[in-house]
Design an enzyme around this catalytic site. Structure first.
Site, PDB file in Angstrom:
ATOM      1  N   ASP A 120     -19.630  -9.526  -2.667  1.00 48.21           N
ATOM      2  CA  ASP A 120     -20.893 -10.370  -2.647  1.00 48.21           C
ATOM      3  C   ASP A 120     -21.363 -10.728  -3.986  1.00 48.21           C
ATOM      4  OD1 ASP A 120     -20.636 -10.547   0.366  1.00 48.21           O
ATOM      5  OD2 ASP A 120     -21.452  -8.461   0.129  1.00 48.21           O
ATOM      6  N   GLY A 164     -26.995  -5.203  -2.296  1.00 47.47           N
ATOM      7  CA  GLY A 164     -26.108  -6.112  -1.771  1.00 47.47           C
ATOM      8  C   GLY A 164     -26.221  -6.340  -0.392  1.00 47.47           C
ATOM      9  N   CYS A 165     -25.174  -6.558   0.192  1.00 45.45           N
ATOM     10  CA  CYS A 165     -25.420  -7.016   1.463  1.00 45.45           C
ATOM     11  C   CYS A 165     -26.152  -6.056   2.638  1.00 45.45           C
ATOM     12  CB  CYS A 165     -23.983  -7.121   2.071  1.00 45.45           C
ATOM     13  SG  CYS A 165     -23.817  -7.456   4.096  1.00 45.45           S
ATOM     14  N   PHE A 166     -27.187  -6.522   2.998  1.00 50.31           N
ATOM     15  CA  PHE A 166     -27.882  -5.422   3.882  1.00 50.31           C
ATOM     16  C   PHE A 166     -27.486  -4.841   5.075  1.00 50.31           C
ATOM     17  CE2 PHE A 166     -30.736  -9.553   5.336  1.00 50.31           C
ATOM     18  CZ  PHE A 166     -29.841 -10.180   6.128  1.00 50.31           C
ATOM     19  N   TRP A 167     -26.502  -5.626   5.718  1.00 55.40           N
ATOM     20  CA  TRP A 167     -25.774  -5.386   6.980  1.00 55.40           C
ATOM     21  C   TRP A 167     -25.522  -3.617   6.730  1.00 55.40           C
ATOM     22  CZ3 TRP A 167     -21.872  -9.559   7.495  1.00 55.40           C
ATOM     23  CH2 TRP A 167     -22.615 -10.887   7.924  1.00 55.40           C
TER      24      TRP A 167
END
Length: 164
Positions: free
Chosen positions: A87, A9-12
């Site tokens: 996301d 998912g979101c890499f942050w």
């Protein structure tokens, strides 16, 4: 030093989560397993075909790959296709991308265990890394720079590590 590429998912948030564990020596966010060109974040958001991915360099003497993958599965929904949390889109697909075939038996063992837990086939890819392009600098360690930034990973998971 070993390397594995994890799309979750979101890499942050995945980067922040993984950075907390002893044995994780370096992480870098980027775009993986899409067409063979270095995309911009805007192109990735417009479905370039790349997955938001964290490159993880780890010391296998300190952190076994199996344990690292257990951490990874702890913070993703392995049944969700092209989506994690709020996301949605192909860039948020989940996957374990490897460059070392010697890692495959461990990866397969973890996937088998997770499939049994889930009771059905996982939506998580397991495939060789085809390409990886570093994300723009402002994405690196994003949640360190922007602690109120959004991520599907609950904040309590950022405080379970063993780094001082």
């Amino acid at each position: 030093m070993k390397t594995i590429y994890l799309a979750g998912g979101c890499f942050w948030g995945l980067q922040k989560f993984l950075d907390q564990f002893k044995g994780v020596e370096r992480t870098e966010v980027g775009y993986a397993n899409g067409p063979d060109f270095a995309p911009s974040y805007q192109e990735v958001c417009r479905s370039s075909g790349h997955a938001e991915t964290v490159k993880v360099d780890y010391d296998e003497d300190v952190l076994r790959l199996e344990t690292l993958l257990d951490y990874y599965f702890m913070v993703i929904d392995p049944l969700s296709y092209n989506r994690q949390g709020m996301d949605m889109g192909v860039q948020y697909r989940t996957g374990v991308f490897y460059t070392d075939e010697a890692q495959l038996p461990v990866i397969r063992r973890v996937f088998e265990r997770e499939t049994q837990k889930a009771g059905r086939e996982l939506a998580v890819l397991c495939e060789p890394l085809r390409n990886f392009f570093s994300a723009e600098e402002y994405h690196q360690k994003y949640l360190e720079k922007n602690p109120d930034g959004y991520c599907h990973i609950p904040r309590r998971f950022y405080e379970m590590g063993d780094k001082a």
